[in-house]
Design a protein around this motif. Structure first.
Motif, mmCIF file in Angstrom:
data_model
loop_
_atom_site.group_PDB
_atom_site.id
_atom_site.type_symbol
_atom_site.label_atom_id
_atom_site.label_comp_id
_atom_site.label_asym_id
_atom_site.label_seq_id
_atom_site.Cartn_x
_atom_site.Cartn_y
_atom_site.Cartn_z
ATOM 1 N N SER A 436 0.823 -1.206 0.000
ATOM 2 C CA SER A 436 0.000 0.000 0.000
ATOM 3 C C SER A 436 0.855 1.252 0.000
ATOM 4 C CB SER A 436 -0.912 -0.004 1.235
ATOM 5 O OG SER A 436 -0.130 -0.055 2.419
ATOM 6 N N GLY A 437 2.110 1.132 0.368
ATOM 7 C CA GLY A 437 2.984 2.303 0.380
ATOM 8 C C GLY A 437 4.347 1.964 0.924
ATOM 9 N N GLY A 438 5.214 2.965 0.896
ATOM 10 C CA GLY A 438 6.569 2.787 1.389
ATOM 11 C C GLY A 438 7.437 2.029 0.408
ATOM 12 N N GLY A 439 8.610 1.669 0.881
ATOM 13 C CA GLY A 439 9.566 0.959 0.039
ATOM 14 C C GLY A 439 10.585 1.889 -0.583
ATOM 15 N N ASN A 440 11.741 1.380 -0.841
ATOM 16 C CA ASN A 440 12.777 2.168 -1.512
ATOM 17 C C ASN A 440 13.837 1.254 -2.106
ATOM 18 O OD1 ASN A 440 13.688 1.715 1.301
ATOM 19 N ND2 ASN A 440 15.462 2.913 0.697
ATOM 20 N N VAL A 441 14.696 1.827 -2.892
ATOM 21 C CA VAL A 441 15.737 1.077 -3.579
ATOM 22 C C VAL A 441 16.977 1.948 -3.692
ATOM 23 C CG1 VAL A 441 14.857 1.765 -5.850
ATOM 24 C CG2 VAL A 441 16.240 -0.297 -5.642
ATOM 25 N N MET A 442 18.156 1.324 -3.520
ATOM 26 C CA MET A 442 19.431 2.041 -3.574
ATOM 27 C C MET A 442 20.432 1.223 -4.372
ATOM 28 S SD MET A 442 19.676 3.002 0.498
ATOM 29 C CE MET A 442 21.317 3.708 0.341
ATOM 30 N N GLU A 443 21.032 1.849 -5.379
ATOM 31 C CA GLU A 443 22.106 1.181 -6.117
ATOM 32 C C GLU A 443 23.379 1.228 -5.282
ATOM 33 O OE1 GLU A 443 23.812 1.301 -10.648
ATOM 34 O OE2 GLU A 443 23.856 3.183 -9.511
ATOM 35 N N LEU A 444 24.088 0.100 -5.201
ATOM 36 C CA LEU A 444 25.343 0.019 -4.458
ATOM 37 C C LEU A 444 26.524 0.209 -5.403
ATOM 38 C CD1 LEU A 444 24.471 -2.964 -2.080
ATOM 39 C CD2 LEU A 444 24.087 -0.510 -1.768
ATOM 40 N N MET A 453 10.947 -3.437 0.926
ATOM 41 C CA MET A 453 9.629 -3.638 0.333
ATOM 42 C C MET A 453 8.514 -2.866 1.035
ATOM 43 S SD MET A 453 9.679 -7.616 -0.946
ATOM 44 C CE MET A 453 8.042 -7.470 -1.641
ATOM 45 N N GLY A 454 8.856 -2.014 1.984
ATOM 46 C CA GLY A 454 7.862 -1.098 2.510
ATOM 47 C C GLY A 454 6.936 -1.663 3.561
ATOM 48 N N GLU A 468 20.482 -12.554 -8.714
ATOM 49 C CA GLU A 468 20.868 -13.469 -7.654
ATOM 50 C C GLU A 468 20.746 -12.744 -6.316
ATOM 51 O OE1 GLU A 468 24.300 -15.944 -10.130
ATOM 52 O OE2 GLU A 468 24.817 -14.083 -9.070
ATOM 53 N N VAL A 469 20.028 -13.342 -5.374
ATOM 54 C CA VAL A 469 19.848 -12.734 -4.062
ATOM 55 C C VAL A 469 21.135 -12.894 -3.252
ATOM 56 C CG1 VAL A 469 18.524 -12.776 -1.911
ATOM 57 C CG2 VAL A 469 17.370 -13.170 -4.099
ATOM 58 N N LEU A 470 21.707 -11.762 -2.837
ATOM 59 C CA LEU A 470 22.965 -11.774 -2.102
ATOM 60 C C LEU A 470 22.752 -11.719 -0.598
ATOM 61 C CD1 LEU A 470 24.976 -9.264 -4.330
ATOM 62 C CD2 LEU A 470 24.769 -11.753 -4.567
ATOM 63 N N TRP A 471 21.553 -11.327 -0.185
ATOM 64 C CA TRP A 471 21.199 -11.251 1.247
ATOM 65 C C TRP A 471 19.740 -10.854 1.346
ATOM 66 C CZ3 TRP A 471 19.546 -6.916 4.127
ATOM 67 C CH2 TRP A 471 19.499 -7.110 5.521
ATOM 68 N N SER A 472 19.038 -11.354 2.345
ATOM 69 C CA SER A 472 17.670 -10.901 2.582
ATOM 70 C C SER A 472 17.307 -11.104 4.046
ATOM 71 C CB SER A 472 16.671 -11.635 1.678
ATOM 72 O OG SER A 472 16.601 -13.003 2.004
ATOM 73 N N ALA A 473 16.369 -10.286 4.517
ATOM 74 C CA ALA A 473 15.933 -10.342 5.914
ATOM 75 C C ALA A 473 14.568 -9.681 6.030
ATOM 76 C CB ALA A 473 16.952 -9.658 6.826
ATOM 77 N N VAL A 474 13.910 -9.863 7.175
ATOM 78 C CA VAL A 474 12.613 -9.235 7.403
ATOM 79 C C VAL A 474 12.539 -8.767 8.851
ATOM 80 C CG1 VAL A 474 11.512 -11.456 7.954
ATOM 81 C CG2 VAL A 474 10.104 -9.526 7.206
ATOM 82 N N SER A 475 11.966 -7.575 9.068
ATOM 83 C CA SER A 475 11.776 -7.044 10.421
ATOM 84 C C SER A 475 10.492 -7.608 11.005
ATOM 85 C CB SER A 475 11.698 -5.520 10.390
ATOM 86 O OG SER A 475 12.925 -4.966 9.990
ATOM 87 N N LYS A 486 5.311 -11.369 13.859
ATOM 88 C CA LYS A 486 4.615 -10.718 12.754
ATOM 89 C C LYS A 486 5.500 -9.635 12.145
ATOM 90 C CE LYS A 486 -0.142 -11.491 14.269
ATOM 91 N NZ LYS A 486 -1.456 -10.846 14.576
ATOM 92 N N VAL A 487 5.297 -9.407 10.853
ATOM 93 C CA VAL A 487 6.055 -8.374 10.151
ATOM 94 C C VAL A 487 5.755 -6.998 10.743
ATOM 95 C CG1 VAL A 487 6.340 -7.181 7.940
ATOM 96 C CG2 VAL A 487 6.211 -9.677 8.009
ATOM 97 N N ILE A 488 6.794 -6.187 10.942
ATOM 98 C CA ILE A 488 6.616 -4.813 11.414
ATOM 99 C C ILE A 488 6.490 -3.907 10.190
ATOM 100 C CG2 ILE A 488 7.536 -2.939 12.811
ATOM 101 C CD1 ILE A 488 9.429 -4.932 14.095
ATOM 102 N N PRO A 489 5.403 -3.183 10.042
ATOM 103 C CA PRO A 489 5.319 -2.227 8.926
ATOM 104 C C PRO A 489 6.404 -1.155 9.057
ATOM 105 C CG PRO A 489 3.161 -2.607 9.916
ATOM 106 C CD PRO A 489 4.172 -3.212 10.845
ATOM 107 N N SER A 490 7.084 -0.868 7.975
ATOM 108 C CA SER A 490 8.148 0.144 7.993
ATOM 109 C C SER A 490 8.117 0.933 6.698
ATOM 110 C CB SER A 490 9.516 -0.517 8.153
ATOM 111 O OG SER A 490 10.543 0.442 8.292
ATOM 112 N N TYR A 491 8.363 2.229 6.801
ATOM 113 C CA TYR A 491 8.345 3.060 5.607
ATOM 114 C C TYR A 491 9.525 2.724 4.689
ATOM 115 C CZ TYR A 491 8.537 7.141 2.585
ATOM 116 O OH TYR A 491 8.591 7.967 1.484
ATOM 117 N N ARG A 492 10.724 2.787 5.239
ATOM 118 C CA ARG A 492 11.917 2.526 4.437
ATOM 119 C C ARG A 492 12.992 1.843 5.264
ATOM 120 N NH1 ARG A 492 13.350 7.961 0.849
ATOM 121 N NH2 ARG A 492 11.549 7.867 -0.554
#
Length: 510
Positions: A436-444, A453-454, A468-475, A486-492
Motif C-alpha cells: 500500500s505504500g513505502g519501500g525504496n531502492v538504492m544502487e550500491l 519492500m515497505g 541473484e539474491v545476495l542477502w535478505s531479511a525481514v523485520s 509478525k512483520v513490522i510495517p516500515s516506511y523505508r
C-alpha cells in the motif's frame, strides 16, 4: 626530587598533548555497540586496548574479566562490544617497541542502553538468506529506529527521547555524506551524530510560505543533506481548489473569497513543495507541485471530483547535472525539473487527457505509458538510468524494482532491467504482494541493488544484476497475544558500508 622531575620530563616528551580526550567518557551510556575508543597519543609507543565486562573498580577484578584485548598502532580503535544493557570497563596499556609495558591508564567505565527496540525477544531482523557479499555492511530500519549488522544483530539505536513526537513516526533514517544521520520524526527534521546528539533540527510549525497548511505535517517522506551542506526536504501545502460542477468543468486553485463559492464546489487539496534550507534554516530554494499540476495534463485526472491524490512522495537531486526528480505515487508520474530554474524538463508515466478513459488506477493496465505504478524512491543510477521501487497498481501485480533509460527527446522511457520482488520466502502469510505504500531502492557501488519492500512486507534484500539474491531479511515484532512473530510495517530501510559507519563514529567525536 631530581628523579621525580626526570620522570615528569620524560612523560611530557613522550605523550602527545594534542590527543588528550578520552572516548567513551567515563560514566557514558552509549546507544551503540560498535564503539570508537580514543585516548591520549604518545610518541614511539604501541597501544593495547583492554575491555572487561562489568563495572570493575580494581585492577585484579578488571584482569579477571577481560573479554577483549586489541593491539593498536594509533591512539584510537573501533571495537564491537558483545551486548546491550551491560556495563564495561576499559583501559589502555602503553608499550615500547619490544612490547614492554611503559604505563597504564586508569580504569574507565561505560554502559550500553537497552530499550525495547534492541530487545530481540520483542523486535528482530530475521535473516532469510545469509550475506554472500557486503557481509560487513549495516542496515537502518525506520520501523525500529535501529541499525543492524548483516547477521541481524542490533548495533545502534535511536533513543526515544531524541527529538519530539511519536517514536513510530520515524521516516527516511539514513546516513549523510558528512558522517551524520538524518531523518524525519513527526513534523520535524533532524540531523544527529552517531551518539544521538542533535546537530540540526527544523520544526514543523515554521512557515515556508503563508499558504502552507501547518496543521498537517509540514515535512514528509524524504530529507537529504546535499553536498554543499544544505538540506532538501519535501513539504506540505494544502490549497483551496474549485471542483467541476454543471456550469463549469474547470478544476482550478481558488485564491479568492471562499464565501463566494457554493459549499459543494470547492475543497482543500493537499499539494507538495520541495524546499532547500541552509544551516540557519533560511530558505534558499523551493518548488511547488501545485504550479506544475495546474499547467499539466493532471488537471484531467478523473479523481478530481474528490480530494485528488496529487501529493509528491519522493525526490532525488542529481547535483552533478542540476536536475531534480519528483515522484507522484497517486498518479503514477515522475517528473524531471531543472535546478534552480524549476522548469519541467520531462514527465514520465501515465498520461491523462480530456477524453481519457482512465477513471482510476485499475484502468491503467491498458495505458501504453504504464511502465510503473504507485512508485516510491525514484533515483538516478551511476550509469545515468532512472530507477525506482514500483509498488504495483492492483492486487495481482507484485512490487518490483525497475531501471529505465531516459530518452534524448520525447517522454517515453525504455525499461532496461527489472526484478519482481518475492514474498513466498517470508515463512508467514502476509496477504497480497502489492504494497500500500513505502519501500525504496538504492544502487550500491558494485552495481547490485539494495531494496526495502515497505509497509506490508518490510523485507529487505540485496540483489545483483543477474537477479541473484545476495542477502535478505525481514523485520518482525513478537505478538504476545498470538504467540508468534509478525512483520513490522516500515516506511523505508537504508544500507551503509563499514567505511561509512567508521566515518560516522569518528565524526561524532569531533
Amino acid at each position: 626530587m631530581r628523579r621525580y622531575l626526570y620522570i615528569v620530563l620524560i612523560f611530557s616528551f613522550l605523550f602527545d598533548r594534542a590527543g588528550g580526550q578520552v572516548f567513551p567518557a567515563n560514566g557514558s551510556l552509549l546507544n551503540y555497540r560498535v564503539v570508537g575508543f580514543s585516548f591520549p597519543g604518545a610518541k614511539n609507543v604501541r597501544y593495547k586496548l583492554e575491555i572487561a565486562s562489568g563495572d570493575q573498580e580494581t585492577v585484579k577484578a578488571f584482569n579477571d574479566n577481560i573479554i577483549n584485548s586489541v593491539l593498536c598502532l594509533r591512539n584510537r580503535s573501533i571495537v564491537t562490544v558483545p551486548q546491550f544493557g551491560v556495563s564495561y570497563t576499559w583501559r589502555v596499556v602503553y608499550m615500547d617497541k619490544s612490547g614492554k609495558p611503559i604505563r597504564t591508564t586508569g580504569l574507565n567505565h561505560f554502559a550500553t542502553g537497552y530499550p525495547p527496540s534492541v530487545d530481540t525477544t520483542l523486535n528482530r531482523l530475521r535473516v532469510i538468506e545469509p550475506a554472500v557479499q557486503h557481509k560487513d555492511a549495516y542496515v537502518f530500519v525506520d520501523a525500529t529506529g535501529v541499525l543492524y549488522d548483516m547477521s541481524g544483530h542490533p548495533v545502534w539505536y535511536l533513543p526515544e527521547h531524541t527529538g519530539q513526537g511519536d517514536f513510530s513516526q520515524i521516516r527516511d533514517l539514513k546516513k549523510s555524506a558528512f558522517g551524520t544521520i538524518t531523518f524525519l520524526k513527526g513534523s520535524r527534521i533532524y540531523e544527529i551524530s552517531y551518539d544521538a546528539q542533535i546537530l540540526w533540527e527544523k520544526p514543523g510549525n515554521s512557515s515556508v510560505d503563508k499558504k502552507l497548511d501547518t496543521i498537517n505535517n509540514l515535512y514528509h517522506h524524504e530529507i537529504s543533506r546535499l553536498a554543499n551542506g544544505h538540506y532538501m526536504v519535501m513539504g506540505s501545502e494544502t490549497l483551496l481548489c474549485k471542483f467541476p460542477d454543471r456550469e463549469d468543468s474547470t478544476f482550478v486553485i481558488f485564491t479568492g473569497n471562499a464565501k463566494a463559492l457554493a459549499p459543494h464546489s470547492y475543497g482543500k487539496v493537499p499539494f507538495g513543495t520541495i524546499v532547500e534550507f541552509d544551516k540557519e534554516g533560511k530558505i534558499l530554494w523551493s518548488w511547488e507541485t501545485a504550479k506544475y499540476v495546474m499547467q499539466s495534463d493532471l488537471i484531467y485526472n478523473e479523481t478530481r471530483n474528490s480530494l485528488a491524490d496529487l501529493h509528491d512522495n519522493s525526490f532525488f537531486f542529481d547535483e552533478k547535472n542540476k536536475t531534480v526528480y519528483v515522484s507522484f505515487k497517486g498518479v503514477s508520474r515522475v517528473i524531471k525539473i531543472k535546478y534552480p530554474g524549476g522548469e519541467v524538463l520531462n514527465a514520465y508515466g501515465i498520461k491523462y487527457g480530456n477524453n481519457s478513459n482512465l477513471k482510476n488506477v485499475l484502468d491503467m493496465q491498458e495505458n501504453r505509458y504504464l511502465l510503473f505504478c504507485g512508485q516510491h524512491a525514484c533515483r538516478r543510477s551511476a550509469g545515468g538510468e532512472l530507477y525506482l521501487f514500483d509498488n504495483g497498481c492492483n492486487l495481482q501485480a507484485p512490487s518490483h524494482i525497475a531501471f529505465f533509460e531516459e530518452p534524448k527527446s520525447g517522454d517515453t522511457l525504455k525499461k532496461t532491467w527489472e526484478y519482481v520482488c518475492r514474498t513466498d520466502d517470508l515463512g508467514q502469510e502476509i496477504g497480497v504482494q502489492t504494497n500500500s505504500g513505502g519501500g525504496n531502492v538504492m544502487e550500491l557501488p558494485d552495481g547490485s541493488v539494495f531494496a526495502s519492500m515497505g509497509y506490508q512486507c518490510n523485507k529487505v534484500f540485496i540483489i545483483n544484476r543477474k537477479k541473484e539474491v545476495l542477502w535478505s531479511a525481514v523485520s518482525e515484532k513478537w505478538d504476545a497475544a498470538g504467540a508468534n512473530w509478525k512483520v513490522i510495517p516500515s516506511y523505508r530501510s537504508s544500507i551503509i558500508s563499514a567505511e561509512q559507519l567508521k566515518k560516522m563514529i569518528w565524526q561524532s567525536q569531533k
